[in-house]
Design a protein around this motif. Structure first.
Motif, PDB file in Angstrom:
ATOM      1  N   GLY A  95       0.846  -1.194   0.000  1.00 17.31           N
ATOM      2  CA  GLY A  95       0.000   0.000   0.000  1.00 17.31           C
ATOM      3  C   GLY A  95       0.874   1.233   0.000  1.00 17.31           C
ATOM      4  O   GLY A  95       2.109   1.154   0.085  1.00 17.31           O
ATOM      5  N   GLY A  96       0.227   2.396  -0.075  1.00 15.99           N
ATOM      6  CA  GLY A  96       0.975   3.644  -0.172  1.00 15.99           C
ATOM      7  C   GLY A  96       1.858   3.911   1.039  1.00 15.99           C
ATOM      8  O   GLY A  96       2.985   4.404   0.910  1.00 15.99           O
ATOM      9  N   SER A  97       1.352   3.600   2.232  1.00 17.00           N
ATOM     10  CA  SER A  97       2.139   3.870   3.438  1.00 17.00           C
ATOM     11  C   SER A  97       3.436   3.063   3.420  1.00 17.00           C
ATOM     12  O   SER A  97       4.519   3.610   3.668  1.00 17.00           O
ATOM     13  N   ASP A  98       3.326   1.771   3.138  1.00 20.53           N
ATOM     14  CA  ASP A  98       4.572   0.981   3.209  1.00 20.53           C
ATOM     15  C   ASP A  98       5.534   1.359   2.077  1.00 20.53           C
ATOM     16  O   ASP A  98       6.751   1.291   2.245  1.00 20.53           O
ATOM     17  N   GLY A 100       0.399  17.850   3.456  1.00 17.73           N
ATOM     18  CA  GLY A 100       0.725  16.679   2.649  1.00 17.73           C
ATOM     19  C   GLY A 100       0.120  15.437   3.293  1.00 17.73           C
ATOM     20  O   GLY A 100      -0.084  15.393   4.508  1.00 17.73           O
ATOM     21  N   TYR A 101      -0.201  14.428   2.484  1.00 15.25           N
ATOM     22  CA  TYR A 101      -0.633  13.135   3.042  1.00 15.25           C
ATOM     23  C   TYR A 101       0.258  12.041   2.477  1.00 15.25           C
ATOM     24  O   TYR A 101       0.370  11.879   1.265  1.00 15.25           O
ATOM     25  N   HIS A 102       0.880  11.288   3.374  1.00 17.76           N
ATOM     26  CA  HIS A 102       1.801  10.244   2.917  1.00 17.76           C
ATOM     27  C   HIS A 102       1.570   8.913   3.619  1.00 17.76           C
ATOM     28  O   HIS A 102       2.397   8.014   3.508  1.00 17.76           O
ATOM     29  N   GLY A 103       0.461   8.785   4.349  1.00 15.70           N
ATOM     30  CA  GLY A 103       0.153   7.542   5.008  1.00 15.70           C
ATOM     31  C   GLY A 103       0.025   7.745   6.504  1.00 15.70           C
ATOM     32  O   GLY A 103       0.104   8.868   7.007  1.00 15.70           O
ATOM     33  N   LEU A 114       8.631  11.871  -5.123  1.00  9.93           N
ATOM     34  CA  LEU A 114       7.281  12.269  -5.540  1.00  9.93           C
ATOM     35  C   LEU A 114       6.310  11.184  -5.101  1.00  9.93           C
ATOM     36  O   LEU A 114       6.448  10.023  -5.523  1.00  9.93           O
ATOM     37  N   ASP A 115       5.368  11.558  -4.256  1.00 13.39           N
ATOM     38  CA  ASP A 115       4.364  10.600  -3.792  1.00 13.39           C
ATOM     39  C   ASP A 115       3.211  10.620  -4.796  1.00 13.39           C
ATOM     40  O   ASP A 115       2.357  11.506  -4.768  1.00 13.39           O
ATOM     41  N   GLU A 116       3.228   9.620  -5.686  1.00 15.39           N
ATOM     42  CA  GLU A 116       2.226   9.560  -6.764  1.00 15.39           C
ATOM     43  C   GLU A 116       1.185   8.477  -6.479  1.00 15.39           C
ATOM     44  O   GLU A 116       0.666   7.843  -7.404  1.00 15.39           O
ATOM     45  N   VAL A 117       0.912   8.268  -5.186  1.00 18.64           N
ATOM     46  CA  VAL A 117      -0.073   7.248  -4.823  1.00 18.64           C
ATOM     47  C   VAL A 117      -1.437   7.578  -5.434  1.00 18.64           C
ATOM     48  O   VAL A 117      -2.143   6.690  -5.917  1.00 18.64           O
ATOM     49  N   VAL A 118      -1.791   8.855  -5.469  1.00 16.59           N
ATOM     50  CA  VAL A 118      -3.055   9.262  -6.092  1.00 16.59           C
ATOM     51  C   VAL A 118      -2.866   9.535  -7.585  1.00 16.59           C
ATOM     52  O   VAL A 118      -3.698   9.161  -8.413  1.00 16.59           O
ATOM     53  N   THR A 119      -1.759  10.181  -7.948  1.00 14.49           N
ATOM     54  CA  THR A 119      -1.620  10.666  -9.329  1.00 14.49           C
ATOM     55  C   THR A 119      -1.035   9.625 -10.293  1.00 14.49           C
ATOM     56  O   THR A 119      -1.210   9.765 -11.508  1.00 14.49           O
ATOM     57  N   ALA A 137       0.645   3.395  -5.580  1.00 14.95           N
ATOM     58  CA  ALA A 137      -0.170   2.321  -4.996  1.00 14.95           C
ATOM     59  C   ALA A 137      -1.508   2.301  -5.743  1.00 14.95           C
ATOM     60  O   ALA A 137      -1.567   1.795  -6.855  1.00 14.95           O
ATOM     61  N   LYS A 138      -2.497   2.945  -5.172  1.00 16.85           N
ATOM     62  CA  LYS A 138      -3.882   2.909  -5.644  1.00 16.85           C
ATOM     63  C   LYS A 138      -4.083   2.554  -7.124  1.00 16.85           C
ATOM     64  O   LYS A 138      -4.628   1.520  -7.465  1.00 16.85           O
ATOM     65  N   GLY A 139      -3.664   3.435  -8.029  1.00 14.04           N
ATOM     66  CA  GLY A 139      -3.940   3.260  -9.456  1.00 14.04           C
ATOM     67  C   GLY A 139      -3.183   2.108 -10.090  1.00 14.04           C
ATOM     68  O   GLY A 139      -3.475   1.715 -11.218  1.00 14.04           O
TER      69      GLY A 139
HETATM   70  N1  PLP Z   1       0.277   8.790  -0.204  1.00 11.28           N
HETATM   71  C1  PLP Z   1      -0.786   9.441  -0.671  1.00 11.28           C
HETATM   72  C2  PLP Z   1      -0.591  10.625  -1.554  1.00 11.28           C
HETATM   73  C3  PLP Z   1      -2.081   9.014  -0.348  1.00 11.28           C
HETATM   74  O1  PLP Z   1      -3.146   9.690  -0.798  1.00 11.28           O
HETATM   75  C4  PLP Z   1      -2.223   7.870   0.467  1.00 11.28           C
HETATM   76  C5  PLP Z   1      -3.573   7.385   0.820  1.00 11.28           C
HETATM   77  O2  PLP Z   1      -4.571   8.019   0.592  1.00 11.28           O
HETATM   78  C6  PLP Z   1      -1.073   7.234   0.949  1.00 11.28           C
HETATM   79  C7  PLP Z   1       0.168   7.713   0.578  1.00 11.28           C
HETATM   80  C8  PLP Z   1      -1.181   6.059   1.849  1.00 11.28           C
HETATM   81  O3  PLP Z   1      -1.605   4.949   1.137  1.00 11.28           O
HETATM   82  P1  PLP Z   1      -2.247   3.710   1.910  1.00 11.28           P
HETATM   83  O4  PLP Z   1      -3.505   4.197   2.530  1.00 11.28           O
HETATM   84  O5  PLP Z   1      -2.438   2.699   0.816  1.00 11.28           O
HETATM   85  O6  PLP Z   1      -1.255   3.250   2.905  1.00 11.28           O
END
Ligand code: PLP
Length: 454
Positions: A116-119, A149-152, A256-261, A285-287
């Protein structure tokens, strides 16, 4: 039965990111979702809802894709699991690594898979620290993140996240994390500042922080190409190249945290290309799987890869990995998902329908006395509610105006997200959204704002 599920839920399920009062009062789950097709989900009460937030901005190809379900089932029958430690792989994980690198921006060298994005962000921070240890500069370890910012929500990633909710009562942030100004033009106290001046202001704030802390103590800067959970805020003009120039001057890496983008949400494959900036690490992650199975990717740039390879000696095993790293079922979902994104032209659709959504939203509600700004990029859109447009003042948070509009939208069959900081309506629909579905989102938003705010 619904009653039985509600009872089990009340007795057993500790939901994430949920107000603890809900458990204290013995309330059951808000909604039990049973199915999904395209951009719609259905629930056990018989509602059919247009999901304007793609789950948590992740179901990018839409719900109910048989191709991905089949790929997962086939993989589970053939090889449900084997680990990827010590050079092992599966056909699926190796194939997906090739597909990810074929799509990654220039200058990237390898992909490391997690869940997932956090790990994936934890992996990236550990790689940055490892890199600086190989280079013999153990004091260069601090990470700069942005407020909002959101990174987990792990220990390190919750620290990187610049939202008080994720720090309070958890004793975070960790001492190695420092925060700088969010590139959030609309919320800056000086409304006369132009976008270009605001970029210069953010750059000056970053320079100040680096000077105060000492560049030789700072390892990396992490940011989302477009601030997501902090309010869906595209950067001001010229922001990324200007920030990157500062980082280069001080030998600070860019994550660059591209979990959303990542994989299309901005109408480009990655935000890096969209904003013309070269990262050292990319978090995805997500996409990557459209959330059909958990999988994340940390993409490592060539400059770091070259150093990591120099670090191999007799003790050179990378002490970092999870049982489920590169899980074959996640990888099979990823392969089918990336194929669908190509076959259906979803990156292009995110660009064209996303622009249409933003333009029609602006035309429909942009002049409302309680709308301060309609902003977005690609298939991301936000409507920022204000108490007074001219004074740019905000409602008292306790009034929950954003949440009330979102509740009014739900009654009309559309899911938006009340963003957790401020009265901001967030939209991040599946990338397969049609113009007619965008029209439905916009019409419902307009009617719901009128109902709640007049
Ligand atoms: N980074 C960004 C930009 C996010 O939007 C998110 C979750 O919304 C995460 C990291 C964390 O991902 P996860 O919830 O899969 O651990």
């Amino acid at each position: 039965t619904n009653d039985q599920l509600a009872k089990w839920d009340r007795e057993s399920f500790f939901h994430p990111s949920t107000h603890l009062g809900q458990f204290a009062r013995g309330e059951a789950a808000q909604r039990i979702v049973t199915g999904g097709e395209g951009v719609f989900i259905t629930d056990r009460d018989g509602n059919r809802l247009l999901d304007g937030f793609a789950g948590l901005y992740c179901v990018n190809v839409g719900y109910g894709r048989a191709e991905i379900a089949e790929a997962i089932a086939t993989q589970a029958r053939e090889l449900s699991y084997y680990h990827s430690y010590a050079g092992h792989g599966s056909e699926a994980s190796i194939t997906l690594s090739k597909m990810v690198m074929d799509r990654a921006p220039e200058g990237m060298a390898r992909v490391y898979f997690g869940l997932g994005g956090s790990d994936a962000n934890e992996t990236n921070i550990k790689l940055v620290w490892y890199y600086n240890n190989i280079l013999g500069r153990p004091e260069k370890k601090k990470i700069i993140s942005r407020w909002r910012g959101y990174h987990g929500s792990g220990l390190m990633t919750g620290s990187l996240t610049g939202l008080d909710l994720f720090h309070r009562k958890f004793d975070l942030p960790l001492s190695q994390v420092i925060h700088t100004e969010a590139p959030y033009h609309f919320r800056h106290p000086d409304p006369t500042m132009s976008e270009a001046d605001f970029t210069a202001h953010c750059v000056a704030k970053l320079e100040e922080l680096i000077a105060a802390e000492g560049a030789d103590t700072i390892a990396a800067f992490i940011g989302e190409p477009v601030l997501g959970t902090g309010g869906i805020v595209p950067p001001p003009a010229g922001y990324w190249p200007a920030i990157k120039a500062v980082l280069d001057r001080h030998d600070i890496l860019l994550i660059l945290d591209e979990v959303v983008t990542g994989f299309g949400r901005l109408g480009s494959m990655f935000g890096a290309g969209h904003y013309g900036v070269q990262p050292d690490l990319i978090t995805c992650a997500k996409g990557l799987t459209s959330a059909y199975a958990p999988l994340s990717a940390s993409i490592v740039g060539q400059r770091m890869w070259d150093v990591l390879m120099q670090g191999t000696d007799e003790n050179g095993v990378l002490g970092h990995g999870w049982t489920y790293s590169a899980h074959p079922i996640g990888a099979a979902a990823g392969i089918a998902n990336l194929k669908l994104i190509d076959d259906l032209g979803l990156v292009e659709n995110a660009g064209t329908v996303g622009r249409y959504l933003n333009e029609t939203m602006r035309a429909a509600v942009g002049d409302h006395v309680h709308v301060g700004e309609v902003r977005g990029e690609g298939m991301l859109c936000a409507v920022e509610l204000v108490a007074d447009r001219d004074k740019r003042s905000f409602f008292d948070a306790a009034e929950g105006k954003g949440a009330k509009v979102v509740a009014a939208m739900l009654k009309r069959g559309v899911i938006a997200r009340a963003m957790p900081q401020g009265d901001i309506l967030g939209f991040a629909p599946p990338l397969c959204l049609t113009q007619a579905e965008a029209d439905q989102i916009v019409a419902v938003t307009k009617d719901s704002i009128a109902e709640v705010l007049g």
